[in-house]
Design a protein around this motif. Structure first.
Motif, PDB file in Angstrom:
ATOM      1  N   PHE A  75       0.847  -1.236   0.131  1.00 53.48           N
ATOM      2  CA  PHE A  75       0.203  -0.147   0.306  1.00 53.48           C
ATOM      3  C   PHE A  75       0.825   1.202  -0.281  1.00 53.48           C
ATOM      4  O   PHE A  75       0.346   2.169   0.088  1.00 53.48           O
ATOM      5  CB  PHE A  75      -0.597   0.304   0.894  1.00 53.48           C
ATOM      6  CG  PHE A  75      -1.901  -1.419   1.364  1.00 53.48           C
ATOM      7  CD1 PHE A  75      -2.987  -1.007   0.832  1.00 53.48           C
ATOM      8  CD2 PHE A  75      -1.816  -2.771   1.783  1.00 53.48           C
ATOM      9  CE1 PHE A  75      -4.082  -2.073   0.710  1.00 53.48           C
ATOM     10  CE2 PHE A  75      -2.475  -3.686   1.871  1.00 53.48           C
ATOM     11  CZ  PHE A  75      -3.729  -3.475   1.426  1.00 53.48           C
ATOM     12  N   PHE A  76       2.279   1.324  -0.760  1.00 55.52           N
ATOM     13  CA  PHE A  76       2.680   2.486  -0.601  1.00 55.52           C
ATOM     14  C   PHE A  76       2.775   3.549  -1.572  1.00 55.52           C
ATOM     15  O   PHE A  76       2.567   5.093  -1.116  1.00 55.52           O
ATOM     16  CB  PHE A  76       4.535   1.483   0.080  1.00 55.52           C
ATOM     17  CG  PHE A  76       5.655   2.775  -0.065  1.00 55.52           C
ATOM     18  CD1 PHE A  76       5.886   3.437   0.901  1.00 55.52           C
ATOM     19  CD2 PHE A  76       6.134   3.245  -1.062  1.00 55.52           C
ATOM     20  CE1 PHE A  76       6.518   3.860   0.927  1.00 55.52           C
ATOM     21  CE2 PHE A  76       7.128   3.982  -1.137  1.00 55.52           C
ATOM     22  CZ  PHE A  76       7.197   4.762   0.114  1.00 55.52           C
ATOM     23  N   LEU A  77       2.846   3.031  -2.448  1.00 51.06           N
ATOM     24  CA  LEU A  77       2.451   3.873  -3.683  1.00 51.06           C
ATOM     25  C   LEU A  77       1.117   4.896  -3.555  1.00 51.06           C
ATOM     26  O   LEU A  77       0.945   5.519  -3.445  1.00 51.06           O
ATOM     27  CB  LEU A  77       2.219   2.577  -4.775  1.00 51.06           C
ATOM     28  CG  LEU A  77       1.799   4.074  -6.323  1.00 51.06           C
ATOM     29  CD1 LEU A  77       3.632   4.925  -6.020  1.00 51.06           C
ATOM     30  CD2 LEU A  77       1.988   2.693  -7.469  1.00 51.06           C
ATOM     31  N   ALA A  78      -0.307   3.268  -2.518  1.00 53.30           N
ATOM     32  CA  ALA A  78      -1.248   4.784  -2.587  1.00 53.30           C
ATOM     33  C   ALA A  78      -0.994   5.884  -1.379  1.00 53.30           C
ATOM     34  O   ALA A  78      -1.693   6.852  -1.313  1.00 53.30           O
ATOM     35  CB  ALA A  78      -2.236   3.844  -1.971  1.00 53.30           C
ATOM     36  N   GLY A  83      -1.749   9.986   0.710  1.00 50.01           N
ATOM     37  CA  GLY A  83      -1.540  10.713   2.269  1.00 50.01           C
ATOM     38  C   GLY A  83      -2.647   9.793   2.873  1.00 50.01           C
ATOM     39  O   GLY A  83      -1.770   9.843   4.486  1.00 50.01           O
ATOM     40  N   GLN A  84      -3.187   8.575   2.089  1.00 47.00           N
ATOM     41  CA  GLN A  84      -3.897   7.789   3.113  1.00 47.00           C
ATOM     42  C   GLN A  84      -3.541   6.179   3.268  1.00 47.00           C
ATOM     43  O   GLN A  84      -3.682   5.909   2.381  1.00 47.00           O
ATOM     44  CB  GLN A  84      -4.932   7.366   2.935  1.00 47.00           C
ATOM     45  CG  GLN A  84      -6.627   9.299   3.250  1.00 47.00           C
ATOM     46  CD  GLN A  84      -6.201   9.514   3.843  1.00 47.00           C
ATOM     47  OE1 GLN A  84      -6.444   8.294   4.546  1.00 47.00           O
ATOM     48  NE2 GLN A  84      -6.451  10.307   4.618  1.00 47.00           N
ATOM     49  N   THR A  85      -3.232   6.020   4.992  1.00 46.52           N
ATOM     50  CA  THR A  85      -2.882   4.709   5.096  1.00 46.52           C
ATOM     51  C   THR A  85      -3.811   3.725   4.327  1.00 46.52           C
ATOM     52  O   THR A  85      -5.380   3.991   4.493  1.00 46.52           O
ATOM     53  CB  THR A  85      -2.234   4.051   6.313  1.00 46.52           C
ATOM     54  OG1 THR A  85      -3.572   4.968   7.194  1.00 46.52           O
ATOM     55  CG2 THR A  85      -1.425   5.475   6.107  1.00 46.52           C
ATOM     56  N   GLU A  86      -3.607   2.800   4.516  1.00 45.98           N
ATOM     57  CA  GLU A  86      -4.579   1.102   4.461  1.00 45.98           C
ATOM     58  C   GLU A  86      -5.993   1.204   5.529  1.00 45.98           C
ATOM     59  O   GLU A  86      -7.140   0.613   5.373  1.00 45.98           O
ATOM     60  CB  GLU A  86      -3.910   0.163   4.519  1.00 45.98           C
ATOM     61  CG  GLU A  86      -5.108  -1.076   4.281  1.00 45.98           C
ATOM     62  CD  GLU A  86      -4.513  -2.833   4.235  1.00 45.98           C
ATOM     63  OE1 GLU A  86      -5.001  -3.704   3.764  1.00 45.98           O
ATOM     64  OE2 GLU A  86      -3.420  -2.877   4.911  1.00 45.98           O
ATOM     65  N   GLU A  87      -5.071   1.058   7.094  1.00 46.06           N
ATOM     66  CA  GLU A  87      -6.325   1.415   7.799  1.00 46.06           C
ATOM     67  C   GLU A  87      -6.331   3.048   8.784  1.00 46.06           C
ATOM     68  O   GLU A  87      -7.019   3.157   9.346  1.00 46.06           O
ATOM     69  CB  GLU A  87      -5.694   0.980   9.201  1.00 46.06           C
ATOM     70  CG  GLU A  87      -4.848  -0.643   8.751  1.00 46.06           C
ATOM     71  CD  GLU A  87      -4.399  -1.324   9.957  1.00 46.06           C
ATOM     72  OE1 GLU A  87      -3.693  -0.761  10.921  1.00 46.06           O
ATOM     73  OE2 GLU A  87      -4.145  -2.648  10.011  1.00 46.06           O
ATOM     74  N   ALA A  88      -6.057   4.071   7.248  1.00 45.81           N
ATOM     75  CA  ALA A  88      -6.519   5.232   7.998  1.00 45.81           C
ATOM     76  C   ALA A  88      -6.213   5.641   8.916  1.00 45.81           C
ATOM     77  O   ALA A  88      -6.992   6.085  10.391  1.00 45.81           O
ATOM     78  CB  ALA A  88      -8.641   5.520   7.620  1.00 45.81           C
ATOM     79  N   TRP A  89      -4.888   5.913   9.359  1.00 50.54           N
ATOM     80  CA  TRP A  89      -4.064   6.433  10.370  1.00 50.54           C
ATOM     81  C   TRP A  89      -4.313   7.603  10.706  1.00 50.54           C
ATOM     82  O   TRP A  89      -4.834   8.678   9.418  1.00 50.54           O
ATOM     83  CB  TRP A  89      -2.834   6.322  10.706  1.00 50.54           C
ATOM     84  CG  TRP A  89      -1.672   4.571  10.202  1.00 50.54           C
ATOM     85  CD1 TRP A  89      -3.168   3.436  10.916  1.00 50.54           C
ATOM     86  CD2 TRP A  89      -0.965   4.199  10.324  1.00 50.54           C
ATOM     87  NE1 TRP A  89      -2.151   2.780  10.684  1.00 50.54           N
ATOM     88  CE2 TRP A  89      -0.778   2.060  10.356  1.00 50.54           C
ATOM     89  CE3 TRP A  89       0.570   4.786  10.065  1.00 50.54           C
ATOM     90  CZ2 TRP A  89       0.404   1.786  10.382  1.00 50.54           C
ATOM     91  CZ3 TRP A  89       1.400   3.969   9.550  1.00 50.54           C
ATOM     92  CH2 TRP A  89       1.752   2.387   9.530  1.00 50.54           C
ATOM     93  N   ASP A  90      -4.673   8.000  12.318  1.00 53.60           N
ATOM     94  CA  ASP A  90      -4.412   9.210  12.034  1.00 53.60           C
ATOM     95  C   ASP A  90      -3.505  10.108  12.682  1.00 53.60           C
ATOM     96  O   ASP A  90      -2.611   9.302  12.684  1.00 53.60           O
ATOM     97  CB  ASP A  90      -5.851   9.518  12.953  1.00 53.60           C
ATOM     98  CG  ASP A  90      -5.141   9.192  14.683  1.00 53.60           C
ATOM     99  OD1 ASP A  90      -4.631   8.175  14.680  1.00 53.60           O
ATOM    100  OD2 ASP A  90      -5.312  10.307  15.780  1.00 53.60           O
ATOM    101  N   TRP A  91      -2.937  10.715  12.634  1.00 59.17           N
ATOM    102  CA  TRP A  91      -1.544  11.923  13.180  1.00 59.17           C
ATOM    103  C   TRP A  91      -1.662  12.847  13.867  1.00 59.17           C
ATOM    104  O   TRP A  91      -2.677  13.792  13.689  1.00 59.17           O
ATOM    105  CB  TRP A  91      -0.503  12.053  11.514  1.00 59.17           C
ATOM    106  CG  TRP A  91      -0.779  11.087  10.769  1.00 59.17           C
ATOM    107  CD1 TRP A  91      -1.521  11.247   9.060  1.00 59.17           C
ATOM    108  CD2 TRP A  91       0.283   9.996  10.417  1.00 59.17           C
ATOM    109  NE1 TRP A  91      -1.022  10.146   8.804  1.00 59.17           N
ATOM    110  CE2 TRP A  91       0.126   9.416   9.448  1.00 59.17           C
ATOM    111  CE3 TRP A  91       1.863   9.521  11.064  1.00 59.17           C
ATOM    112  CZ2 TRP A  91       0.745   8.095   8.932  1.00 59.17           C
ATOM    113  CZ3 TRP A  91       2.466   8.489  11.045  1.00 59.17           C
ATOM    114  CH2 TRP A  91       1.727   7.539   9.986  1.00 59.17           C
ATOM    115  N   ILE A 110       6.987  12.397   2.384  1.00 60.81           N
ATOM    116  CA  ILE A 110       5.987  12.115   3.310  1.00 60.81           C
ATOM    117  C   ILE A 110       6.265  13.028   4.276  1.00 60.81           C
ATOM    118  O   ILE A 110       5.248  13.885   4.800  1.00 60.81           O
ATOM    119  CB  ILE A 110       6.540  10.377   4.016  1.00 60.81           C
ATOM    120  CG1 ILE A 110       6.278   9.496   2.750  1.00 60.81           C
ATOM    121  CG2 ILE A 110       5.903  10.115   5.755  1.00 60.81           C
ATOM    122  CD1 ILE A 110       6.986   8.426   3.448  1.00 60.81           C
ATOM    123  N   ALA A 111       7.677  13.739   4.100  1.00 60.57           N
ATOM    124  CA  ALA A 111       7.970  15.208   5.645  1.00 60.57           C
ATOM    125  C   ALA A 111       6.646  15.634   4.755  1.00 60.57           C
ATOM    126  O   ALA A 111       6.551  16.605   6.206  1.00 60.57           O
ATOM    127  CB  ALA A 111       8.536  15.079   5.858  1.00 60.57           C
TER     128      ALA A 111
END
Length: 494
Positions: A75-78, A83-91, A110-111
């Protein structure tokens, strides 16, 4: 690790890494130090695609390194694009991106997306200087070469911080760990006993780690039995059955570690070749024992496929030997048609075993750096019998040689050119700028490898010299602590 009460963490640390070598030797010691210095941070690991990957990196990170959140490389390219992870992480609003393997450009991307500060561990070259907040460099030489130069007035010098070799921390952080069983097979704990002293040794935190003892003078012995050499682990923990500490004066056999690799491209050549080398060595030195530490992501069953001519057509290319996998109440082992027995060590990390080897036969990779840190004499085997199998290049070359259809031909052509101009490939030789350990490269036969191994096994003085040189090259732990201090500094600026 518990976070502050109230739900959201005060800050996030996103670690970008890729292959299994980086995870075990770079990410693990840094995570251990982060847990001590920044216990309130939430640690996330994003894995980028890697030609060296085994597919088990996410599981390894969760179970062995204990990261809070892990993003699979599929899921790296996505993630890069959306900017969304597979599990929709919050930051958290505050955070730092820490680069520990892969492509430095991805870390910048990413930064910038997360609006986090960026710290890059640069083992060789610090790139993209304007967009990186701090570089953690392996050596002073790198700082001198890449601090901006006279044309730029050393404008990047303030970003360059020499922290040391993180590989040394990776080995030191696991020196006394009891190990993690490799899934899919009986754990080697069933046929070994851990010494009480080793069992009571602390396993977390660099302050509790003991340095590998310095080399001491060995007591010579007579005859054809192996001469005792200094024991590199005072308390070695678990060992295979029949394995003895190198300092044991009554040792009656040589102990040889076989490291065929962890990826299909290496294993298809490495496993049958190593089994054949074992047969050749046993003919010349009957008093010899062998062990293969099973790499993370592999199992004895998967290795058995590479030891069977029906499933491994590359066996003939290296004039290899087949092996039958046997499971006994004492553990797993290969038996060759010529009667050689090769034990399979299924606990990771296998440092206690490797440190008590007279010699290791290994492929190139992070394992050569680990062996150097442990001070284990080695012969590095680089068979070019199947040039198209070598596709573990980074960047553009990695993309080209893995293209469908034309990738095989390109790999063969690129590798033929590269092997002609590339210098040393084993880490200790790269560090030293000369051949500290033998690199056997070319269209190899097992008898050639066995001859080189026999020469070293029968020359304890040469092995002691190699041990001393390797341990001088290995560096001292401390890089992980320095990197975490840089991360903390950048957090204070975010």
């Amino acid at each position: 690790m518990a976070l502050l009460s109230g739900g959201a963490p005060p800050y996030d640390i996103l670690i970008l890494s890729n292959g299994p070598g980086e995870l075990t030797t770079w990410v693990r010691p840094v995570v251990m130090e982060l847990r001590q210095q920044l216990p309130q941070a939430r640690l996330s690991l994003v894995l980028s695609p890697c030609p060296h990957a085994s597919g088990q990196e996410a599981k390894m990170a969760q179970e062995f390194i204990q990261i809070d959140r892990v993003q699979d490389p599929d899921f790296f390219l996505a993630f890069l694009l959306t900017g969304q992870t597979e599990e929709a992480w919050d930051w958290a609003k505050r955070g730092v991106v820490l680069f520990l393997g892969g492509d430095q450009f991805f870390a910048i991307w990413i930064a910038q997306r997360l609006r986090y500060r960026l710290v890059v561990y640069a083992e060789h070259q610090p790139r993209w200087q304007p967009w990186v907040d701090a570089f953690a460099l392996r050596t002073e030489e790198i700082k001198r070469r890449y601090d901006g130069g006279w044309l730029l007035g050393h404008c990047w010098a303030s970003k360059m911080h020499v922290v040391g070799d993180l590989m040394a921390d990776g080995v030191a952080s696991a020196t006394y760990l009891p190990g993690m069983p490799v899934s899919g097979w009986l754990s080697s704990r069933s046929f070994s006993t851990q010494t009480p002293a080793a069992a009571s040794k602390p396993t977390a935190g660099f302050s509790s780690l003991t340095q590998i003892p310095a080399l001491s003078e060995a007591v010579p012995s007579e005859g054809t039995v192996p001469e005792p050499v200094p024991n590199r682990f005072a308390q070695e923990g678990l060992l295979p059955r029949g394995w003895q500490r190198l300092s044991d004066g009554g040792r009656t056999h040589y102990q040889v570690g076989l490291l065929p690799g962890s990826k299909p491209a290496k294993l298809s050549l490495g496993v049958p070749m190593m089994l054949a080398v074992a047969d050749e060595l046993r003919q010349q030195l009957p008093n010899i024992r062998f062990v293969i530490p099973v790499a993370p992501g592999q199992t004895p069953q998967s290795l058995a496929g590479y030891a069977h001519p029906k499933f491994n057509p590359d066996m003939a290319l290296v004039y290899g030997t087949s092996g039958a996998l046997e499971q006994t109440n004492l553990g797993a082992q290969f038996i060759t048609p010529f009667g050689s027995t090769i034990q399979l060590w299924t606990t990771f990390p296998a440092y206690s075993v490797l440190a008590n080897c007279d010699l290791c036969l290994t492929t190139i990779g992070a394992n050569t750096a680990e062996l150097a840190r442990l001070g284990v004499p080695m012969v590095v085997v680089i068979p070019t019998n199947k040039l198209e199998a070598m596709r573990a290049w980074d960047g553009i070359l990695g993309l080209l040689v893995n293209l469908p259809g034309i990738g095989t031909g390109l790999a063969r052509w690129i590798n033929r050119l590269a092997l002609g101009w590339l210098g040393h490939l084993a880490w200790p030789n790269i560090w030293a700028g000369r051949e500290v350990v033998p690199e056997l490269r070319g269209h190899l036969r097992p008898v050639q490898v066995a001859e080189q191994a026999q020469v070293l096994l029968e020359d304890p003085q040469r092995r002691r010299q190699m041990q001393a040189e390797l341990q001088q090259l290995g560096g001292k732990p401390g890089a992980a602590q320095a990197i975490v201090q840089l991360v903390a500094q950048q957090l204070s600026k975010s």
